[in-house]
Design a protein around this motif. Sequence first.
Motif, PDB file in Angstrom:
ATOM      1  N   SER A   1      36.328  44.968  37.036  1.00 21.32           N
ATOM      2  CA  SER A   1      36.710  45.059  38.442  1.00 21.32           C
ATOM      3  C   SER A   1      35.534  45.497  39.311  1.00 21.32           C
TER       4      SER A   1
ATOM      5  N   VAL B   1      41.474  45.218  48.690  1.00 20.85           N
ATOM      6  CA  VAL B   1      40.141  45.402  48.113  1.00 20.85           C
ATOM      7  C   VAL B   1      39.256  44.192  48.384  1.00 20.85           C
TER       8      VAL B   1
ATOM      9  N   SER C   1      39.185  40.589  34.817  1.00 24.47           N
ATOM     10  CA  SER C   1      39.074  41.551  35.912  1.00 24.47           C
ATOM     11  C   SER C   1      37.846  41.279  36.775  1.00 24.47           C
TER      12      SER C   1
ATOM     13  N   TRP D   1      42.891  52.275  39.459  1.00 27.45           N
ATOM     14  CA  TRP D   1      43.715  51.064  39.392  1.00 27.45           C
ATOM     15  C   TRP D   1      43.936  50.624  37.948  1.00 27.45           C
TER      16      TRP D   1
ATOM     17  N   GLY E   1      37.904  53.526  42.623  1.00 29.36           N
ATOM     18  CA  GLY E   1      39.101  52.707  42.822  1.00 29.36           C
ATOM     19  C   GLY E   1      39.449  51.893  41.590  1.00 29.36           C
ATOM     20  N   ALA E   2      38.440  51.297  40.957  1.00 33.62           N
ATOM     21  CA  ALA E   2      38.679  50.470  39.769  1.00 33.62           C
ATOM     22  C   ALA E   2      39.221  51.303  38.617  1.00 33.62           C
TER      23      ALA E   2
ATOM     24  N   ASP F   1      33.976  43.543  42.491  1.00 32.77           N
ATOM     25  CA  ASP F   1      33.742  44.151  43.804  1.00 32.77           C
ATOM     26  C   ASP F   1      32.308  43.922  44.272  1.00 32.77           C
TER      27      ASP F   1
ATOM     28  N   THR G   1      37.877  48.369  34.113  1.00 32.85           N
ATOM     29  CA  THR G   1      37.160  49.077  35.177  1.00 32.85           C
ATOM     30  C   THR G   1      35.813  48.427  35.438  1.00 32.85           C
TER      31      THR G   1
ATOM     32  N   TYR H   1      42.714  49.263  46.781  1.00 34.43           N
ATOM     33  CA  TYR H   1      43.116  48.594  45.541  1.00 34.43           C
ATOM     34  C   TYR H   1      44.633  48.421  45.448  1.00 34.43           C
TER      35      TYR H   1
ATOM     36  N   THR I   1      35.808  45.063  50.395  1.00 36.42           N
ATOM     37  CA  THR I   1      34.480  44.862  49.804  1.00 36.42           C
ATOM     38  C   THR I   1      33.672  43.819  50.576  1.00 36.42           C
TER      39      THR I   1
ATOM     40  N   GLU J   1      46.692  42.221  37.930  1.00 42.22           N
ATOM     41  CA  GLU J   1      47.704  43.216  37.551  1.00 42.22           C
ATOM     42  C   GLU J   1      48.605  42.758  36.397  1.00 42.22           C
TER      43      GLU J   1
ATOM     44  N   SER K   1      33.896  51.824  44.650  1.00 47.36           N
ATOM     45  CA  SER K   1      34.513  50.783  43.823  1.00 47.36           C
ATOM     46  C   SER K   1      34.801  51.301  42.420  1.00 47.36           C
TER      47      SER K   1
END
Length: 200
Positions: A56, A113, A20, A141, A137-138, A60, A53, A107, A117, A28, A134
Amino acid sequence: MAVVLPVAPLAVYLFLFLWSAVPFAPAEPVLLAGGAVAGAGGLFLPLAIAATTLGSLASDLAKYALGRSAGTALLGRISRLRTGARAVRWLEARILASGPMVIAPSYFVPCGVVVATILCGALRLRLRAVVLASAVGALIWSTVFLGLGYLGATVTGNPWFGLALAVPAALVIGLLAKRRVTRQCACEPENHEEPCPLAV
């Protein structure tokens, strides 16, 4: 059907974090698979969500730093493609209007994203606000895609069947996100000057 991992669960959490954290990597499918393994008892779902998380968020921040140092050149390359140019213009307008919180919904937009970013870095937006957006969003997501794999494996009782069920569900979510953004563009008066990046 319980999963017996060939490695220690800690190694899988570390893999989820590292994958990630790789900028521009399509994460994904890995999240769906990780969720399916968790649904079969191989991983603890909250720890998997935390790992992806954090990974990611690190990705970002790397793209934000890249945007601060070389944002103009990177965005110039992205803008060479028609869809990329639309995405840059569309997201830049929204970042200037709403700030870094645009990162969270981006995201679920293809390449959103990445552009968001990098733009935040190129525009020199405050790091604290970017970290907050971020992180939100993380977390959303990670929860959605790991949760889809987990739910699929729980419903079917088999991680492979669960993954097969989760993939089309993830595609539907992507299409719904694209449709929502496209519809939003159609309702905005400025969409004639700045076409929606998804309305291709």
